[in-house]
Design a protein around this motif. Sequence first.
Motif: not given
Length: 446
Positions: A251, A254, A324, A410, A413-414, A417-418, A420-421
């Motif tokens: 994480s 990210c 985030y 980008s 999006a990252v 993703t962080c 979500g982790l």
Amino acid sequence: MAKSEAGGAVPERRSSVRWLIASLAGAFAFVSYVQRMNISVAAELMMPDLGLTKIEMGQIFSSFLWGYAIFQLPTGRLGDAIGPRITLSIAALIWGITTVLTGLLPAVFVAGTLAMLGCMVAVRFVLGVSEAATFPVGSRAIRNWTPPSERAFANSFMMVGSASAAAASGPLVSSLMVHFGWRWAFYITSILAFAIAAVWYVVVRDDPRDHPRVSAKELLWINPERPTRANERASLFEVLRNRDILFLSLSYTCEGYVLFIFVFWLYIYLVEVRGFSLLNGGLVTSLPWLTAMVLTPIGGLVCDRLSEARGRFAGARTVIIVGYGLSGALLFAAAKSNGRVAVIAALCVSVGALYFAEPAFWATAVHFSKENAGAVSGIMNTAGILGGIVSTSVIPVIVKYFGWLPALGSGAAVAVTCAGLWLVIGRRPPMQSGLADSHSESRSRD
């Protein structure tokens, strides 16, 4: 209360030395960030003067990050072994030397040559090596000096230091290079590194029990009765077997990708895309970092309070997912917006939300680590810098072939993703016995 020789009661001396140490750790982070960020502003004049392309400048940025990434774990281990005092003092001396050399050495070579590029890459790599100690060893100092119930807030001092440096570096370095030239911008900012090395060595002690200004009451609150022998630290293999540390590090990869978009490319984006002048671009670049200065300690306090009420992971998870998710959404909104005011407002809150979540990462790393605070923090920060290396290398390529919207998209999006982790981290206890159990630490100070 203590009693005097005459039998009268003497009020017990109070002290708050732990907050002095946290403040100095914040000052250390401030100076560290000035030394690394000065080049991101000076690059606007360095590139034409030295005949560098944006991609070559990205390689110089990345060389710092390679040194910074590779030596996170070794310097973290070193801080665990010999203590934060001597480790960080030596590191800061090297910052000063390499910052001076960044301005001095390129004059020896012909502009645009491979030798000149190689010189710059080498100097910034060494700076990265020495700066690798900053956050893992600073986190170790915070761990030594604070109880668990104060660690997210105490770690926020370092994040505030880095954010305030990011806010100050833009106007400071742009002003210096406009009035004195980009080389003198490096010479003058190097003074800060030499100064913090001296102050840290004189004021800080590795163990609160060795500090002459710590009262018995504060010492009892800090509770420094912890094992310190090397054989009570977990091996690197045991650390790396911890499932939650691996997901935490992933994480933070990210985090590095998103953060270094702001660190290295924000000033250039504002000048080249949004049309700000060199001087005004420096001033505007400072605004998102000023927002981060405000939101970082709030994030630390919120994390500590939620952790006390709901558990360590639940508190950190909430803060990071909110921070985030918001940061990613607003970064994309800034890229899409046409109005200058809307762009700056979105970027301010995006960076602020990123830093709102930052103390939760470091408090979680210290919670996992016990006597491995430097090593675990180093592993996590290594992952973050690897994300930063990808960011500094990929962003200019995306910009060249696709434009700034996909580049900033980008990052958005990252960031998501962080968030979500963190739905996964801490859902079950780590497998090894050498590190902290995910759910064993009390929700209150222990």
